[in-house]
Design an enzyme around this catalytic site. Structure first.
Site, PDB file in Angstrom:
ATOM      1  N   CYS A   1       0.810  -1.231   0.000  1.00  0.00           N
ATOM      2  CA  CYS A   1       0.000   0.000   0.000  1.00  0.00           C
ATOM      3  C   CYS A   1       0.839   1.276   0.000  1.00  0.00           C
ATOM      4  O   CYS A   1       0.609   2.178  -0.792  1.00  0.00           O
ATOM      5  CB  CYS A   1      -0.990  -0.001   1.161  1.00  0.00           C
ATOM      6  SG  CYS A   1      -0.256   0.218   2.778  1.00  0.00           S
TER       7      CYS A   1
ATOM      8  N   HIS B   1      -2.291   1.306   7.173  1.00  0.00           N
ATOM      9  CA  HIS B   1      -2.703   1.198   5.774  1.00  0.00           C
ATOM     10  C   HIS B   1      -2.901   2.592   5.193  1.00  0.00           C
ATOM     11  O   HIS B   1      -3.207   3.547   5.913  1.00  0.00           O
ATOM     12  CB  HIS B   1      -4.005   0.401   5.656  1.00  0.00           C
ATOM     13  CG  HIS B   1      -4.374   0.082   4.238  1.00  0.00           C
ATOM     14  ND1 HIS B   1      -3.635  -0.757   3.440  1.00  0.00           N
ATOM     15  CD2 HIS B   1      -5.410   0.513   3.463  1.00  0.00           C
ATOM     16  CE1 HIS B   1      -4.193  -0.840   2.249  1.00  0.00           C
ATOM     17  NE2 HIS B   1      -5.264  -0.081   2.226  1.00  0.00           N
TER      18      HIS B   1
ATOM     19  N   HIS C   1      -5.974   1.869  -3.984  1.00  0.00           N
ATOM     20  CA  HIS C   1      -5.027   1.322  -3.005  1.00  0.00           C
ATOM     21  C   HIS C   1      -4.659  -0.116  -3.347  1.00  0.00           C
ATOM     22  O   HIS C   1      -5.299  -0.765  -4.171  1.00  0.00           O
ATOM     23  CB  HIS C   1      -5.613   1.399  -1.587  1.00  0.00           C
ATOM     24  CG  HIS C   1      -6.728   0.417  -1.325  1.00  0.00           C
ATOM     25  ND1 HIS C   1      -6.958  -0.146  -0.095  1.00  0.00           N
ATOM     26  CD2 HIS C   1      -7.693  -0.098  -2.143  1.00  0.00           C
ATOM     27  CE1 HIS C   1      -8.005  -0.968  -0.163  1.00  0.00           C
ATOM     28  NE2 HIS C   1      -8.470  -0.946  -1.383  1.00  0.00           N
TER      29      HIS C   1
END
Length: 362
Positions: free
Chosen positions: A276, A324, A336
Site C-alpha cells: 500500500c 494502511h 489502493h
C-alpha cells in the site's frame, strides 16, 4: 454449510485465533481492504444466522491481514534504515581510506625532515645557526629556523588532528555497523511475522469450500459497502471543497490508477507489484515529490488536512496504528493496494476506519 464443515471451520478459526494471540504487532503497509462496490447495490442487511461462522472467518482474516500489514510497515522501515546505514558506512569507509592516505603523507613529510636533520650532522637548526660567523647568514638562517619551527608545529598538529579524525571515523563506523545489524535483525523478525500471519490466513481460506469462499467474498464486499454508506451518511463530505487536485496531485493519481490490476506484494514498490505505501510513495515520486516510504511515516511527517478538504492525490491513512494508506481520487473513492492475494483497485474511502488525511504537496 454442513455440520461436518461447520466443525472443521470452527476448529480452523480456533487455530488462527491462537496464532493471532501469539503474534506481536510490529509496524506496516497494507491492511485488509475491500474491492469496489458492484454496479448493482449489494444486500446490506445483516448476515443471516447461517453465515455466522463465515462472518467469524471474515473478521479473523481481517485481523490476520491487518497484523501482517503492521509487520510489513516494520519491515519497510527496517529496510529503509538498512539502506541509509549502508550508505553512511560506505561514506565513512571512504573517509577512513582518505584519512590513512593523508596520515601516511604527513608521516613521510615528518620523516623527510628528520632525515634532513640527520644529514646536517644531527644538530638542530638552532645549534647550527649559533655556530655561524656570518651575520647575514645568521639573520637569514634565523628566519628559516622560525619558519621551520612553525612548519614543524603545523605538521605535528595536522598529524594529530588527522589521527583524531581517523579514530572518530572508526568509532562512527562501529556504531553504524551495530545499527545496521540491528535493522537487519528487525527486518528478519518482521518478515517472519508477515509470513506467519499470511500463511495462517491462507490456511484458513483454503479449508473453505468453493461456495463458502464465494459467500465469504460477498460478505467482505457487503461489510465494506456498509462501512462506506455509514461514513457517507455522517455528512462528512457535505459541503466539501471542489476536490480539484494540483498538477502534481493529478500526476500522482494518474500513476496510481494506471497500476490497477497489479498484485499486492508485501515490501514491493513497483513496477510490477506494490504494497500500500509502496504504491503511494512511488506514485508521488513519479509526480516529482519524495515522501516517506511507510504509511506510519507518511502519517507522521506529512501535513494533515481535514477530510472535508481532501483533494485528489491526498493520502488517506487508516486504522489507529496508521497501518494502511490509500490515495484519494475524488468522489469519496480511493485507489489502493489492499492486501496479499488482492490486486490494486478502487474502493470507498470510508470502507475502513479513517485515522486522517495527509497532503504530500502541501
Amino acid at each position: 454449510m454442513g455440520t461436518g464443515k461447520r466443525g472443521l471451520l470452527a476448529a480452523a478459526v480456533a487455530v488462527v485465533c491462537a496464532v493471532t494471540v501469539l503474534a506481536v504487532p510490529g509496524t506496516a503497509f497494507a491492511s485488509p481492504s475491500p474491492t469496489p462496490a458492484p454496479t448493482t447495490a449489494p444486500d446490506l442487511t445483516p448476515p443471516p444466522a447461517a453465515d455466522e461462522e463465515l462472518e467469524a472467518v471474515r473478521e479473523k482474516l481481517d485481523t490476520l491481514y491487518h497484523d501482517a500489514a503492521v509487520a510489513t510497515d516494520a519491515y519497510n522501515a527496517a529496510e529503509e534504515q538498512t539502506k541509509k546505514q549502508s550508505a553512511e558506512l560506505v561514506e565513512l569507509a571512504k573517509k577512513i581510506v582518505e584519512g590513512r592516505e593523508k596520515l601516511d603523507g604527513l608521516k613521510n613529510r615528518a620523516g623527510a625532515a628528520a632525515r634532513s636533520q640527520y644529514r646536517g650532522g644531527g644538530l638542530p637548526d638552532e645549534a647550527q645557526l649559533l655556530l655561524s660567523d656570518d651575520p647575514g647568514e645568521f639573520l637569514d638562517g634565523a628566519g628559516r629556523v622560525i619558519r621551520g619551527q612553525h612548519a614543524a608545529k603545523g605538521l605535528l598538529g595536522e598529524m594529530t588532528r588527522t589521527q583524531d579524525d581517523l579514530e572518530q571515523y572508526t568509532k562512527d563506523a562501529s556504531a553504524r555497523w551495530q545499527t545496521l545489524e540491528a535493522n537487519r535483525k528487525a527486518r528478519a523478525a518482521a518478515q517472519k511475522k508477515i509470513e506467519k500471519q499470511i500463511a495462517a490466513a491462507e490456511k484458513l481460506e483454503s479449508e473453505l469450500e468453493k461456495e463458502e469462499r464465494e459467500r465469504l467474498a460477498l460478505l467482505q464486499e457487503q461489510a465494506a459497502q456498509r462501512a462506506q454508506t455509514a461514513w457517507l451518511d455522517t455528512g462528512v463530505l457535505d459541503g466539501a471543497t471542489s476536490g480539484k487536485g494540483t498538477a502534481q496531485g493529478t500526476r500522482a493519481v494518474r500513476y496510481a490508477t494506471t497500476q490497477i490490476g497489479k498484485p499486492y506484494v508485501w515490501g514491493a514498490e513497483g513496477p510490477d507489484s506494490f504494497d500500500c505505501s509502496g504504491l503511494t510513495s512511488r506514485a508521488w515520486a513519479g509526480a516529482g515529490v519524495v515522501i516517506p516510504r511507510t504509511s506510519q511515516e507518511q502519517w507522521r511527517q506529512l501535513k494533515r488536512v481535514a477530510v472535508k478538504d481532501m483533494r485528489p492525490g491526498d493520502l488517506v491513512i487508516y486504522f489507529d496504528d496508521a497501518s494502511h494508506v490509500g490515495m484519494y481520487v475524488g468522489n469519496g473513492t480511493i485507489v489502493h493496494a489492499p492486501r496479499p492475494g488482492r490486486t490494486i483497485t478502487l474502493a470507498g474511502a470510508g470502507s475502513m476506519p479513517i485515522l486522517g488525511v495527509v497532503r504530500p504537496d502541501a
